[in-house]
Design a protein around this motif. Sequence first.
Motif, short mmCIF file in Angstrom:
data_model
loop_
_atom_site.label_atom_id
_atom_site.label_comp_id
_atom_site.label_asym_id
_atom_site.label_seq_id
_atom_site.Cartn_x
_atom_site.Cartn_y
_atom_site.Cartn_z
N ARG A 1 0.82 -1.21 0.00
CA ARG A 1 0.00 0.00 0.00
C ARG A 1 0.85 1.27 0.00
NH1 ARG A 1 -5.00 1.94 1.22
NH2 ARG A 1 -5.06 3.91 2.36
N ILE A 2 1.90 1.33 0.85
CA ILE A 2 2.73 2.53 0.93
C ILE A 2 3.41 2.81 -0.40
CG2 ILE A 2 4.72 3.56 2.10
CD1 ILE A 2 2.19 3.33 3.79
N ALA A 3 3.88 1.72 -1.06
CA ALA A 3 4.54 1.91 -2.35
C ALA A 3 3.57 2.49 -3.37
CB ALA A 3 5.12 0.58 -2.83
N TRP A 4 2.35 1.96 -3.40
CA TRP A 4 1.36 2.46 -4.35
C TRP A 4 0.94 3.90 -4.01
CZ3 TRP A 4 0.44 0.77 -8.96
CH2 TRP A 4 0.67 -0.56 -9.29
N VAL A 5 0.88 4.23 -2.72
CA VAL A 5 0.56 5.61 -2.33
C VAL A 5 1.65 6.57 -2.80
CG1 VAL A 5 0.34 7.17 -0.35
CG2 VAL A 5 -0.93 5.02 -0.38
N PHE A 6 2.92 6.17 -2.62
CA PHE A 6 4.02 7.03 -3.08
C PHE A 6 3.99 7.18 -4.60
CE2 PHE A 6 8.32 7.34 -4.83
CZ PHE A 6 8.72 8.54 -4.28
N LEU A 7 3.79 6.05 -5.31
CA LEU A 7 3.73 6.12 -6.76
C LEU A 7 2.56 6.98 -7.22
CD1 LEU A 7 4.83 5.15 -9.48
CD2 LEU A 7 3.35 3.16 -9.30
N GLY A 8 1.42 6.80 -6.58
CA GLY A 8 0.26 7.61 -6.94
C GLY A 8 0.48 9.08 -6.64
N GLY A 9 1.11 9.37 -5.47
CA GLY A 9 1.40 10.76 -5.14
C GLY A 9 2.35 11.40 -6.14
N ALA A 10 3.40 10.66 -6.55
CA ALA A 10 4.35 11.19 -7.52
C ALA A 10 3.67 11.46 -8.85
CB ALA A 10 5.52 10.23 -7.69
N ALA A 11 2.86 10.50 -9.32
CA ALA A 11 2.20 10.68 -10.61
C ALA A 11 1.18 11.81 -10.56
CB ALA A 11 1.52 9.38 -11.02
N THR A 12 0.40 11.85 -9.48
CA THR A 12 -0.61 12.89 -9.36
C THR A 12 0.04 14.27 -9.18
OG1 THR A 12 -2.13 11.30 -8.37
CG2 THR A 12 -2.64 13.63 -8.08
N GLY A 13 1.05 14.35 -8.29
CA GLY A 13 1.74 15.63 -8.09
C GLY A 13 2.40 16.14 -9.35
N ALA A 14 3.05 15.23 -10.09
CA ALA A 14 3.65 15.63 -11.34
C ALA A 14 2.60 16.11 -12.33
CB ALA A 14 4.45 14.45 -11.92
N THR A 15 1.44 15.45 -12.32
CA THR A 15 0.37 15.84 -13.25
C THR A 15 -0.07 17.28 -13.00
OG1 THR A 15 -0.43 13.58 -13.46
CG2 THR A 15 -1.99 15.34 -13.94
N ILE A 16 -0.44 17.57 -11.75
CA ILE A 16 -0.96 18.91 -11.49
C ILE A 16 0.14 19.97 -11.56
CG2 ILE A 16 -2.88 18.01 -10.12
CD1 ILE A 16 -1.36 18.65 -7.60
N TRP A 17 1.38 19.62 -11.18
CA TRP A 17 2.47 20.60 -11.23
C TRP A 17 2.83 20.93 -12.68
CZ3 TRP A 17 7.57 20.78 -12.94
CH2 TRP A 17 8.32 21.85 -12.46
N CYS A 18 2.93 19.87 -13.51
CA CYS A 18 3.24 20.11 -14.91
C CYS A 18 2.12 20.88 -15.59
CB CYS A 18 3.49 18.80 -15.64
SG CYS A 18 5.05 18.01 -15.18
N THR A 19 0.88 20.53 -15.24
CA THR A 19 -0.25 21.27 -15.81
C THR A 19 -0.15 22.75 -15.43
OG1 THR A 19 -1.67 19.31 -15.68
CG2 THR A 19 -2.76 21.46 -15.85
N HIS A 20 0.15 23.00 -14.17
CA HIS A 20 0.28 24.37 -13.70
C HIS A 20 1.45 25.09 -14.37
CE1 HIS A 20 0.68 27.79 -10.97
NE2 HIS A 20 1.97 27.43 -10.80
N PHE A 21 2.58 24.41 -14.47
CA PHE A 21 3.77 25.08 -14.99
C PHE A 21 3.61 25.39 -16.46
CE2 PHE A 21 8.08 26.23 -13.89
CZ PHE A 21 8.72 26.31 -15.11
#
Length: 780
Positions: A45-65
């Motif tokens: 679960r922790i691994a999937w949470v980290f992977l999901g956080g990285a993918a989601t954070g990158a998504t919204i940050w790249c969209t914003h940038f």
Amino acid sequence: MRFLTCLTEEHDLALVGLAAWFCLVGSMITIRLLDRIRHAGPGSRIAWVFLGGAATGATIWCTHFIAMIAYQPGVEVAYEPRLTGLSLLVAIFGSAAALHLATRRWRGSAALGGALFGLAVSAMHYLGMQAFVAHGMVRWSQGYVAASVLFAVALGALAFDRAQGRGRFAGQWWATGLMVASIVLLHFTGMAAMVVTPFAPGIGQVGSSTATIVMAIAVAGVGTLVVGTGLATYILDAQARSDTRRRLRELLESNVDGMAIVQGGAITATNAAFAALVGDGAPIVGQPLSRWIADIATAARPDRLTQLTLTALDGSEIPVEVTMRIDPRSSCPQTIYSIRDLRARIAQERRIAHLARNDSLTGLPNRTSFLEWLSRQTGPDSPHRAVALLSIDLDRFKEINDIHGHAAGDRVLTRIGERMKAALLPGEFIARLGGDEFVAVMPVAEPDDALQLIDRLRDAIGAPVTLDASGIEVACGMSVGVALWPRDATELSALINNADLAMYRAKASIAVDACFYEEEMDKTVRIRRQMVQELRTAIDRGELAVHWQVQEAVGTRAITGYEALLRWTRADGSSVSPAHFIPLAEQSGLILPIGEWVLRTACAAAASWAEPYRIAVNLSPVQLGHVDLPRLVQQVLLDTGLSPARLELEITETAMITDPVRTIHILRQLKAIGVSVAMDDFGTGYSSLSTLRSFPFDKIKLDRSFMAELNGAPQSAAIIRAVLTLGESLHIPVLAEGVETPEQLAFLREQGCDEAQGYLLGRPGPLPVRVEDAPERLAG
């Protein structure tokens, strides 16, 4: 209008489109990862949470940038790197926290996680805006800022809730659309909240220069790489999960028992065996297992067999045996149920129980059931004043078996069993003990009440039975013995024994087929049993002896031989007639050792005589049926030294009727040894002429009854003449027994009889000490 003006006039629409595409793909991946995290096991679960956080954070940050790069305020702009990097970390860790919260197993966690996601996106956006440096005055509209945050929180909460919800407006596509809307509305509403008033020209970039566009594309590429990594990981995991589900389906289908996997209170997978149990065509997946097995939630326990009832689609109830195992490896544990159909096993157990208590051929109760029933009827709690026990034996059944075969006998027993069962009244009972033996039990007020059941059973048994399509009919009779409880016995064993004694009396009777027990029967049986016990030890005690009766030629009065006769004198001096103890010896099997003793004793005595007289020894039907008889006779002759020509074995016609083929085979073996064979008691059997035709006897012994009736019955004289003529025609000598008067001897001499034996010629007695004058002494 400010929102639309900002979007259309102050942004590079090409880069806006790139940002929108990136937002769409990233949102779709995020929603899918949200579902994967929800079903992940505790270890992953922790691994999937980290992977999901990285993918989601990158998504919204790249969209914003990318969208920020597309912004054209008309002044030179720059981005402070530390705040820009910090905004990326806020996006990643905020998204991870939101995904972790949204996938918890309590009510409202999805909406709260979505709200946290909206706050994380808002924090990332405005932190990134703080990194925005423009050559001009920046003013903010608090209303637009509040609206943007509200859009992000509300739509984020709704997106996460719909991603895990059911029903209308739920599912991954609705959730993806809502997430895109939350990000887009946050960004562009937030951008509309900002107004830039240019200063004098300074450092920075103006508008969307080529370098800025290249940087935007590079940022998008890096973001795509991050999101693509997450997507690839999700795809590989989905493939692995698909393979696992396929192997699980194969495992389920290979099981003959019904299998069902329940997760989150609903069935997620079953096999064909379970579908067949509940009924083909019934919707199963997604339904609770309790729809078919009502008590499974409270009754079933891990690793324990539980018998429950399954209600099929058509309403029929099926007994099942349920085992369950809980797999706790995922955050949403799944329970595996094995459901075995018990109908075949229950039917087999019932059949075994039925066979244990009922006869396999007729279906009637067997001995076990009979004893239980009788014990209840005669026990201390019995409501009856008296109970009649009927012991029933079929007459002429053995003839049916011998003539038509055992298969026909089984059909007769089955049909008679059905008739007897149909003839019973309430409170009456019948059982088959084995073979052609039956018993019946009924309560009675008077002894004669049993006659009513006897009459009904007589009609049921005596009715003809058709054997097969050929129309052959056979019929049996019955012999019934009746014993009454408690008049005749109070113990079950004694009651059964008394009923059997009465049945044997009925079987021996010609006039009646039913007898009630009388105390005299028991006395007779006790006397017979005592005699059998005494007979067992008579040889060892020296109470048995061989006596001899002379046989003479009728014409010359010359001695032709002696017949060995068995005599029993008890220690107290009393004699027992052979007519009494010989039948008992045959019934008890003692005739075999006694017969061997007589044969050995007679041969040994004759071998010591000076004159080579022939001796005659009687053979019982029981001895004649023994396969070792020829070997025994030959061994006795070898042991005693007696010549086989001096031994004559006498058999009766009754002995041959039982098994003619076997008997003739044994007689031929005896003839091969060299001994002679005589037919004893000729004229009293059933098939004298056919017997003479089937085997060449060395002598015919005319039964003594014809000599006794010679003077008073002219028919006896005619029969004697006929037998003598028959013997002469077949070249078989005839010996007449029972000659007691000179007139009888004279008649035999006139008719040309060969030999005679009887009291006139000599009474049976032991041989004298001096054998030389034995003939004269025995003839006296």
